[in-house]
Design a protein around this motif. Structure first.
Motif, mmCIF file in Angstrom:
data_model
loop_
_atom_site.group_PDB
_atom_site.id
_atom_site.type_symbol
_atom_site.label_atom_id
_atom_site.label_comp_id
_atom_site.label_asym_id
_atom_site.label_seq_id
_atom_site.Cartn_x
_atom_site.Cartn_y
_atom_site.Cartn_z
ATOM 1 N N THR A 15 0.839 -1.202 0.000
ATOM 2 C CA THR A 15 0.000 0.000 0.000
ATOM 3 C C THR A 15 0.871 1.247 0.000
ATOM 4 O O THR A 15 2.010 1.233 0.461
ATOM 5 N N SER A 18 3.170 2.795 -5.885
ATOM 6 C CA SER A 18 2.696 2.520 -7.241
ATOM 7 C C SER A 18 3.253 1.156 -7.644
ATOM 8 O O SER A 18 4.220 0.660 -7.040
ATOM 9 N N GLN A 44 -10.478 -6.992 -3.652
ATOM 10 C CA GLN A 44 -10.426 -5.977 -4.710
ATOM 11 C C GLN A 44 -9.589 -4.788 -4.264
ATOM 12 O O GLN A 44 -8.993 -4.096 -5.073
ATOM 13 N N GLY A 47 -5.737 -4.133 -5.315
ATOM 14 C CA GLY A 47 -5.261 -3.597 -6.594
ATOM 15 C C GLY A 47 -4.339 -4.567 -7.315
ATOM 16 O O GLY A 47 -4.685 -5.726 -7.525
ATOM 17 N N LYS A 50 -3.478 -8.315 -5.806
ATOM 18 C CA LYS A 50 -4.359 -9.478 -5.679
ATOM 19 C C LYS A 50 -3.567 -10.704 -6.105
ATOM 20 O O LYS A 50 -2.775 -10.646 -7.041
#
Length: 150
Positions: A15, A18, A44, A47, A50
Motif C-alpha cells: 500500500t 505505485s 479488490q 489492486g 491481488k
C-alpha cells in the motif's frame, strides 16, 4: 539445514506504492521470491497485489517467484481483534508471536526458501506489521538472518 550462510530476508508492504515503485524496489534489491504473508490476498482493495495478478506481474516483470504461506499469517481472530476492534499493538504482537511459536514456523519453513525472499503484506511500513514480526522471529530462531525492510 545449513546455518552458516547469511540469509538475506526482505520485507515489503504494497500500500502507498505505485506498481512501478513496488516492482522496481523488489528487482533493485535482488529479490528472487515473494512470500505472501497475508491471510486475505484476493480482495479488490489489493489492486495490483491481488494473488493471481501479483503472481503474474512478479513472474512477467521481474522473473520473481510467488509463494503464499498461510502459516506466516495471523488468524482471523487475531487480525479482527486488532483491526476491527482497534486492539492494542502489544497484545497483537504477543498473540502473533505465540501463534508462530505454536506453528513452529522455523521448522516448517526451509531457510533456503527464505534467502533472497521478501515477506509481503499490505502495511506500508514495517513497524506495526506482522511481516516484521515474522522476520524477527526467524532471525531469533535461526541467528543468521539479515533483515532489510524495503
Amino acid at each position: 539445514m545449513s546455518q552458516k550462510k547469511t540469509i538475506n530476508l526482505f520485507t515489503i508492504g504494497f500500500t502507498q506504492k505505485s506498481a512501478e515503485e513496488f516492482f522496481g524496489t523488489l528487482m533493485e534489491a535482488g529479490v528472487r521470491r515473494v512470500i505472501d504473508t497475508r491471510l486475505n490476498n484476493v480482495s479488490q482493495l489489493a489492486g495490483f497485489a491481488k494473488r493471481k495478478d501479483l503472481e503474474y506481474f512478479l513472474r512477467t516483470i521481474g522473473n520473481i517467484e510467488y509463494v503464499h504461506v498461510l502459516d506466516l499469517a495471523p488468524t482471523q481472530d487475531i487480525l479482527d481483534d486488532y483491526k476491527k476492534k482497534q486492539g492494542d499493538w502489544d497484545v497483537y504482537e504477543q498473540k502473533f508471536l505465540s501463534l508462530m511459536g505454536d506453528r513452529q514456523i522455523e521448522q516448517k519453513i526451509s531457510s533456503d526458501i527464505m534467502d533472497c525472499a521478501c515477506l509481503l503484506c499490505s502495511e506500508p511500513k514495517p513497524h506495526n506489521c506482522h511481516r516484521r514480526l515474522v522476520a524477527e522471529y526467524l532471525k531469533d530462531k535461526w541467528k543468521n538472518v539479515k533483515i532489510n525492510h524495503l
